[in-house]
Design a protein around this motif. Structure first.
Motif, short mmCIF file in Angstrom:
data_model
loop_
_atom_site.label_atom_id
_atom_site.label_comp_id
_atom_site.label_asym_id
_atom_site.label_seq_id
_atom_site.Cartn_x
_atom_site.Cartn_y
_atom_site.Cartn_z
N TYR A 3 0.84 -1.20 0.00
CA TYR A 3 0.00 0.00 0.00
C TYR A 3 0.87 1.25 0.00
O TYR A 3 1.90 1.31 0.68
N ARG A 4 0.43 2.24 -0.75
CA ARG A 4 1.07 3.56 -0.75
C ARG A 4 0.26 4.49 0.14
O ARG A 4 -0.96 4.56 0.04
N LYS A 70 -9.47 -4.84 5.26
CA LYS A 70 -9.99 -3.50 5.07
C LYS A 70 -9.66 -2.99 3.67
O LYS A 70 -8.63 -3.33 3.09
N THR A 71 -10.54 -2.14 3.14
CA THR A 71 -10.26 -1.48 1.86
C THR A 71 -9.26 -0.35 2.09
O THR A 71 -8.99 0.04 3.24
N SER A 72 -8.74 0.20 1.02
CA SER A 72 -7.79 1.32 1.13
C SER A 72 -8.43 2.48 1.87
O SER A 72 -7.80 3.13 2.72
N GLU A 73 -9.70 2.76 1.56
CA GLU A 73 -10.41 3.86 2.21
C GLU A 73 -10.59 3.59 3.70
O GLU A 73 -10.47 4.50 4.53
N GLU A 74 -10.85 2.33 4.06
CA GLU A 74 -11.03 1.98 5.47
C GLU A 74 -9.71 2.05 6.23
O GLU A 74 -9.68 2.44 7.41
N LYS A 93 -3.67 3.83 -1.10
CA LYS A 93 -4.08 3.08 -2.28
C LYS A 93 -3.15 1.90 -2.49
O LYS A 93 -1.98 1.92 -2.07
N GLN A 94 -3.67 0.84 -3.12
CA GLN A 94 -2.85 -0.32 -3.42
C GLN A 94 -1.78 0.06 -4.44
O GLN A 94 -2.01 0.84 -5.36
#
Length: 244
Positions: A3-4, A70-74, A93-94
């Protein structure tokens, strides 16, 4: 998954970006602590720039390999919920598995702000060097031209024990007057330990008339920290952007 993280922080009360053994009061340490709690396993992050104690960032970038549902937003929401108010994760973001925030960086942009007027701005005081002097800005711009390009910047590095190459490329140094403030923006492929602050201190000495612009070539050639100017205070420096 890699993740970035795009990060902003006010570095005033921290011991810099990089995690240290003798303190947990670093930006990297605070973020890793929250991510490790979220993933319930130790998480290490890599930052694009190891900003010093007291230095700020508007566009720091880091990456972390971690496993989470979890998603990037989460992830972003979780981090901002538990991080101190002077650290903000702007975006998560991935990224590609091989993405590395520091090794893949193409350019970094730093800005140094000098308060040149006779009165301080109480709302900006933590982000400016409180010089309150009249400087010869055209002379500073002339000196900056000698410093742009590819050079050995050993004279502008505080790390006397550094064994790696001290050759770097500065693409541009923009010096702009904005009201009672002078802003120096440095764009380069990378910067040595304290390099931007020493460059700034040297340019301020030119602005004071203590050095001539053409002396910059001699300073570069000597490869000696003692040849360059003083190290400007950390509080005036911000990492604006990392480009890939």
């Amino acid at each position: 998954m890699n993740y970035r993280l795009d990060i902003q922080y006010d570095g005033t009360r921290y011991g810099g970006w990089q995690k240290q053994k003798d303190t947990d009061n670093t930006i990297q340490g605070k973020i890793e602590e929250v991510l490790s709690r979220m993933c319930q396993t130790p998480v290490t992050i890599q930052g694009a720039g190891r900003t010093d104690a007291g230095v700020h960032a508007a566009g720091q970038v880091a990456n972390a390999h971690m496993e989470t549902e979890k998603t990037s937003e989460e992830i972003c929401e979780y981090l901002n919920r538990y991080l101190p108010e002077d650290i903000e994760i702007v975006r998560v973001k991935q990224a590609a598995d091989r993405f590395h925030s520091r090794l893949n960086a193409r350019e970094k942009v730093y800005q140094y702000r000098v308060a040149a007027g006779s009165h301080k701005n109480v709302f900006e005081r933590k982000y400016q060097c409180p010089l309150h002097e009249n400087l010869d800005v055209p002379a500073m711009r002339e000196a900056a031209e000698f410093l742009t390009g590819t050079h050995d910047f050993k004279s502008f590095c505080s790390n006397k024990k550094m064994k790696k190459s001290s050759v770097r490329t500065i693409y541009d140094i923009e010096i702009r007057e904005e009201g009672q403030e002078i802003r120096m923006t440095y764009t380069g492929d990378g910067f040595l330990y304290n390099m931007v602050r020493i460059l700034t201190g040297t340019l301020i000495e030119v602005g004071r008339g203590e050095r001539k612009p053409e002396e910059m070539m001699e300073i570069l050639e000597r490869c000696d920290r003692g040849a360059a100017g003083f190290t400007a205070p950390a509080r005036g420096l911000t990492l604006l952007e990392v480009r890939y």
